[in-house]
Design a protein around this motif. Structure first.
Motif, mmCIF file in Angstrom:
data_model
loop_
_atom_site.group_PDB
_atom_site.id
_atom_site.type_symbol
_atom_site.label_atom_id
_atom_site.label_comp_id
_atom_site.label_asym_id
_atom_site.label_seq_id
_atom_site.Cartn_x
_atom_site.Cartn_y
_atom_site.Cartn_z
ATOM 1 N N ALA A 23 0.834 -1.210 0.000
ATOM 2 C CA ALA A 23 0.000 0.000 0.000
ATOM 3 C C ALA A 23 0.869 1.260 0.000
ATOM 4 C CB ALA A 23 -0.934 0.001 1.210
ATOM 5 N N GLN A 24 2.068 1.147 0.541
ATOM 6 C CA GLN A 24 3.023 2.265 0.547
ATOM 7 C C GLN A 24 3.842 2.329 -0.736
ATOM 8 O OE1 GLN A 24 5.355 1.344 4.038
ATOM 9 N NE2 GLN A 24 3.660 1.769 5.435
ATOM 10 N N GLY A 25 3.535 1.431 -1.676
ATOM 11 C CA GLY A 25 4.252 1.418 -2.950
ATOM 12 C C GLY A 25 5.580 0.690 -2.914
ATOM 13 N N GLN A 26 5.825 -0.076 -1.867
ATOM 14 C CA GLN A 26 7.082 -0.809 -1.767
ATOM 15 C C GLN A 26 6.978 -2.136 -2.508
ATOM 16 O OE1 GLN A 26 9.191 -0.577 2.033
ATOM 17 N NE2 GLN A 26 7.489 0.652 2.788
ATOM 18 N N LYS A 27 8.039 -2.485 -3.194
ATOM 19 C CA LYS A 27 8.103 -3.738 -3.939
ATOM 20 C C LYS A 27 8.562 -4.860 -3.013
ATOM 21 C CE LYS A 27 7.149 -2.175 -8.078
ATOM 22 N NZ LYS A 27 5.809 -2.378 -8.575
ATOM 23 N N VAL A 28 7.744 -5.902 -2.941
ATOM 24 C CA VAL A 28 8.037 -7.033 -2.074
ATOM 25 C C VAL A 28 8.655 -8.165 -2.897
ATOM 26 C CG1 VAL A 28 7.031 -8.788 -0.561
ATOM 27 C CG2 VAL A 28 6.205 -6.413 -0.461
ATOM 28 N N VAL A 29 9.836 -8.585 -2.476
ATOM 29 C CA VAL A 29 10.571 -9.684 -3.098
ATOM 30 C C VAL A 29 10.343 -10.929 -2.227
ATOM 31 C CG1 VAL A 29 12.856 -10.533 -3.801
ATOM 32 C CG2 VAL A 29 12.343 -8.068 -3.899
ATOM 33 N N PHE A 30 10.122 -12.069 -2.871
ATOM 34 C CA PHE A 30 9.933 -13.321 -2.135
ATOM 35 C C PHE A 30 10.916 -14.363 -2.631
ATOM 36 C CE2 PHE A 30 8.347 -17.612 -1.693
ATOM 37 C CZ PHE A 30 7.890 -17.647 -0.389
ATOM 38 N N THR A 31 11.483 -15.098 -1.684
ATOM 39 C CA THR A 31 12.246 -16.296 -2.000
ATOM 40 C C THR A 31 12.019 -17.295 -0.885
ATOM 41 O OG1 THR A 31 14.341 -17.145 -2.852
ATOM 42 C CG2 THR A 31 14.459 -15.695 -0.922
ATOM 43 N N ASN A 32 12.520 -18.490 -1.078
ATOM 44 C CA ASN A 32 12.313 -19.533 -0.080
ATOM 45 C C ASN A 32 13.466 -20.512 -0.071
ATOM 46 O OD1 ASN A 32 10.985 -20.545 -2.728
ATOM 47 N ND2 ASN A 32 11.303 -22.390 -1.518
ATOM 48 N N GLY A 33 13.523 -21.308 0.998
ATOM 49 C CA GLY A 33 14.530 -22.347 1.080
ATOM 50 C C GLY A 33 14.560 -22.987 2.446
ATOM 51 N N CYS A 34 15.464 -23.949 2.587
ATOM 52 C CA CYS A 34 15.651 -24.653 3.857
ATOM 53 C C CYS A 34 16.661 -23.902 4.731
ATOM 54 C CB CYS A 34 16.149 -26.068 3.599
ATOM 55 S SG CYS A 34 15.013 -27.069 2.613
ATOM 56 N N PHE A 35 17.729 -23.398 4.103
ATOM 57 C CA PHE A 35 18.771 -22.636 4.783
ATOM 58 C C PHE A 35 19.243 -23.352 6.043
ATOM 59 C CE2 PHE A 35 16.178 -19.559 2.388
ATOM 60 C CZ PHE A 35 17.146 -19.118 1.503
ATOM 61 N N ASP A 36 19.642 -24.614 5.867
ATOM 62 C CA ASP A 36 19.993 -25.480 6.985
ATOM 63 C C ASP A 36 21.336 -25.085 7.605
ATOM 64 O OD1 ASP A 36 19.863 -27.523 8.817
ATOM 65 O OD2 ASP A 36 19.972 -29.146 7.354
ATOM 66 N N ILE A 37 22.373 -25.035 6.817
ATOM 67 C CA ILE A 37 23.661 -24.506 7.276
ATOM 68 C C ILE A 37 23.939 -23.301 6.390
ATOM 69 C CG2 ILE A 37 26.142 -24.888 7.472
ATOM 70 C CD1 ILE A 37 25.626 -27.797 7.948
ATOM 71 N N VAL A 38 23.829 -22.126 6.963
ATOM 72 C CA VAL A 38 23.978 -20.901 6.174
ATOM 73 C C VAL A 38 25.450 -20.706 5.815
ATOM 74 C CG1 VAL A 38 23.663 -18.407 6.161
ATOM 75 C CG2 VAL A 38 21.949 -19.867 7.223
ATOM 76 N N HIS A 39 25.691 -20.447 4.524
ATOM 77 C CA HIS A 39 27.050 -20.246 4.020
ATOM 78 C C HIS A 39 27.066 -19.023 3.104
ATOM 79 C CE1 HIS A 39 25.531 -22.102 0.363
ATOM 80 N NE2 HIS A 39 25.153 -23.151 1.078
ATOM 81 N N ILE A 40 28.225 -18.685 2.591
ATOM 82 C CA ILE A 40 28.394 -17.479 1.773
ATOM 83 C C ILE A 40 27.470 -17.482 0.554
ATOM 84 C CG2 ILE A 40 30.349 -18.378 0.432
ATOM 85 C CD1 ILE A 40 29.812 -14.731 1.589
ATOM 86 N N GLY A 41 27.190 -18.642 0.002
ATOM 87 C CA GLY A 41 26.271 -18.705 -1.128
ATOM 88 C C GLY A 41 24.881 -18.201 -0.750
#
Length: 163
Positions: A23-41
């Protein structure tokens, strides 16, 4: 409540927040994943995803969902640990758990402006691409940092570097 905890939403809370942002005109980006062990990738991918819009929403697979997708030995970290780590990043604005194998129902509910996955996906293989495109949104892929994956990290920990 810590600032990172304020970024962890239930689906109804998230839908209210996304509605406010849009409503404020902001663009919402969506992604998903498991992100089990977070690494640089993961960090590189998520930061690049956030730069495509104004707010980044991350759908995070529940423990049961991860086990169904990746096998009974996964996840290595429980969902509460994984969700707090995701919420701690400055470039992540909201995190929500989902229990299905794919985020399709979550994408239908959130109606993001931009849907993002890694460049190991083609447009046709990105779950929810049709939902986002039908409402006039965009679907993008982001180049992945070569040589980094949770499976590779696990293999290295286990001493099996030939996986």
């Amino acid at each position: 409540m810590l600032p990172s905890q304020e970024k962890i939403f239930t689906l109804p809370q998230l839908l209210t927040k996304v509605g406010e942002w849009q409503a404020q005109g902001q663009k919402v980006v969506f992604t998903n994943g498991c992100f089990d062990i977070v690494h640089i990738g993961h960090v590189d991918y998520l930061e690049r995803a956030r730069l495509l819009g104004d707010k980044l929403v991350v759908g995070l697979n529940t423990d049961q969902s991860v086990s169904r997708i990746k096998g009974p030995s996964r996840p290595l970290q429980d969902e509460m640990s994984r969700i707090r780590v995701m919420a701690s990043f400055w470039f992540v604005d909201a995190v929500v758990l989902f229990d299905q194998e794919t985020p399709l129902e979550l994408i239908k509910a959130v109606q993001p402006d931009i849907l993002v996955k890694g460049d190991d996906y083609t447009l046709e293989n990105i779950v929810g691409h049709d939902v986002v495109l039908a409402k006039g949104g965009t679907v993008k892929t982001i180049p992945l940092v070569k040589g980094y994956s949770t499976s590779q990290v696990v293999a290295k920990i286990l001493g099996d570097q030939h996986s």
